[in-house]
Design an enzyme around this catalytic site. Structure first.
Site, PDB file in Angstrom:
ATOM      1  N   GLU A  40       0.825  -1.209   0.000  1.00 31.42           N
ATOM      2  CA  GLU A  40       0.000   0.000   0.000  1.00 31.42           C
ATOM      3  C   GLU A  40       0.865   1.267   0.000  1.00 31.42           C
ATOM      4  OE1 GLU A  40      -3.074   0.368  -0.586  1.00 31.42           O
ATOM      5  OE2 GLU A  40      -3.658  -1.727  -0.542  1.00 31.42           O
ATOM      6  N   TYR A 123      -5.037   6.580   5.446  1.00 30.60           N
ATOM      7  CA  TYR A 123      -5.210   5.616   4.353  1.00 30.60           C
ATOM      8  C   TYR A 123      -4.473   4.300   4.640  1.00 30.60           C
ATOM      9  CZ  TYR A 123      -4.875   3.179  -0.016  1.00 30.60           C
ATOM     10  OH  TYR A 123      -4.936   2.184  -0.954  1.00 30.60           O
ATOM     11  N   ASP A 141      -8.676   5.892  -2.098  1.00 34.56           N
ATOM     12  CA  ASP A 141      -7.564   6.250  -2.984  1.00 34.56           C
ATOM     13  C   ASP A 141      -8.186   6.837  -4.254  1.00 34.56           C
ATOM     14  OD1 ASP A 141      -8.510   4.156  -4.484  1.00 34.56           O
ATOM     15  OD2 ASP A 141      -6.647   3.010  -4.482  1.00 34.56           O
TER      16      ASP A 141
END
Ligand code: SF4
Length: 364
Positions: A40, A123, A141
């Site tokens: 990620e 996030y 995202d």
């Protein structure tokens, strides 16, 4: 209480689509929080095809949190070279050290603990918690944002306000079961179907509920954020002793901290490029440039600014003042061992090409 997916819900349709259409990616099918975390972080502002070779190499070099924590920073930055946004690599390294020191090498599964680690913004924290630990934290995202804005017909400009609205909506539909799959399904739907241009609405699993589709607004949602990029011009000196070139390490902590570059710096207002070069070399190396020749101009885009690098071949009046750990005289071949930001890496490539041509001519 969160809704469970049922035959009519958006989340059910999206999860059903995901079962047969998901992208086959090396970080899918694992619940290892370290691997998910690394993927990620790499995927932030970078495309999947660009990340794939880096991800595989990274796991070969640093297969777990402990291996990453114990690696020298230079090796970590080198493995990251070319991915950009080097603060992310430094944060990975720092966070791995904290995890080893304070959490016995296990990536924590509590939101408050995780978000306190270097580089863990909302996030990354939500992605790790939902995908690795199955906790219902929504993520946003670029792909998720586009799908959701179109689905709910949100016409606002990209920004914090829209993201807040989206988080609220996502929070109300993220399923308690398979929240990680749901997040990844939205990412894949955005990447494969609800593309920025020419979205594939006819094969979209939520077409019947999509307000943008109903109103014919797919191409105008999302409206781009208004951006005015700061533009910076820098000058760098290519100083050599035979086949060895002078490079220096940027201070830790700042922009591109810990990376290597050629000596130089920003052009000040009203300065010519040559004046800026002479001043920078005097300030950084305590030496006067007596001859300089323009070599090349390189442009590079960062998230919030644009840089133009002007490289000059330089001859100095006397020996430069060098720091023992900050400076190196290095051959082009050995430069491969040092992590460079992309702009400087283009200069290294140019020098390699020039040397290759020169040697080719010499040999022929
Ligand atoms: Fe995107 Fe079209 Fe699906 Fe709406 S119907 S979510 S615009 S692909």
């Amino acid at each position: 209480m969160r809704k469970k997916p049922d035959g009519r819900s958006i989340e059910h349709e999206i999860l059903r689509w995901y079962r047969t259409n998901r992208r086959d990616l090396p970080w899918r099918g694992t619940k290892d929080p370290y691997r998910i975390w690394v993927s990620e972080v790499m995927l932030q502002q970078t495309t999947v095809p660009a990340v794939l070779p880096y991800y595989k190499k990274w796991l070969r070099l640093f297969p777990d949190v402990g291996a990453l924590a114990n690696a020298p920073l230079d090796n970590v930055l080198k493995a990251w070279e070319g991915l950009g946004y080097y603060a992310r690599a430094r944060n990975l390294h720092q966070a791995a050290k904290v995890i080893c020191r304070e959490h016995g090498g296990r990536v924590p599964d509590a939101y408050e603990t995780l978000i306190g680690l270097p580089g863990f913004g909302p996030y990354i924290t939500a992605a790790v918690l939902s995908i690795a630990h199955g906790l219902p934290f929504p993520v946003i995202d670029a792909n998720v944002r586009r799908v959701m804005m179109r689905l709910f017909g949100l016409r606002g400009r990209l920004g914090v306000r829209v993201d807040r609205q989206l988080l609220e909506r996502l929070g109300s539909i993220i399923p308690a079961r398979r929240p990680g799959d749901f997040n990844q399904a939205l990412m894949d739907l955005g990447a494969l179907v609800c593309r920025p241009r020419n979205p594939g609405c006819l094969s979209c699993p939520v077409q019947m509920r999509c307000l943008a589709f109903k109103r014919g607004e797919q191409e105008v949602i999302p409206a781009p954020a208004e951006r005015d990029f700061k533009r910076i011009e820098t000058v760098v000196g290519i100083i050599n002793r035979g086949k060895r070139y002078l490079i220096q390490r940027r201070p830790d902590g700042g922009l591109l901290g810990g990376l290597w570059e050629f000596p130089g710096g920003k052009r000040e207002k009203g300065e010519t490029l040559r004046d800026a070069l002479r001043r920078e070399i005097r300030e950084e190396l305590g030496a006067e440039v007596i001859n300089e020749r323009r070599l090349l101009k390189v442009r590079h885009a960062y998230t919030s600014f644009r840089v133009t690098l002007h490289a000059f071949e330089c001859e100095l009046a006397g020996p430069p003042k060098l720091g023992r750990t900050r400076h190196r005289w290095t051959s082009l071949k050995d430069m491969k061992r040092y992590p460079f930001p992309s702009g400087s890496a283009k200069i290294v490539h140019f020098l390699e090409e020039t040397e290759r041509k020169r040697e080719g001519r010499g040999g022929g």
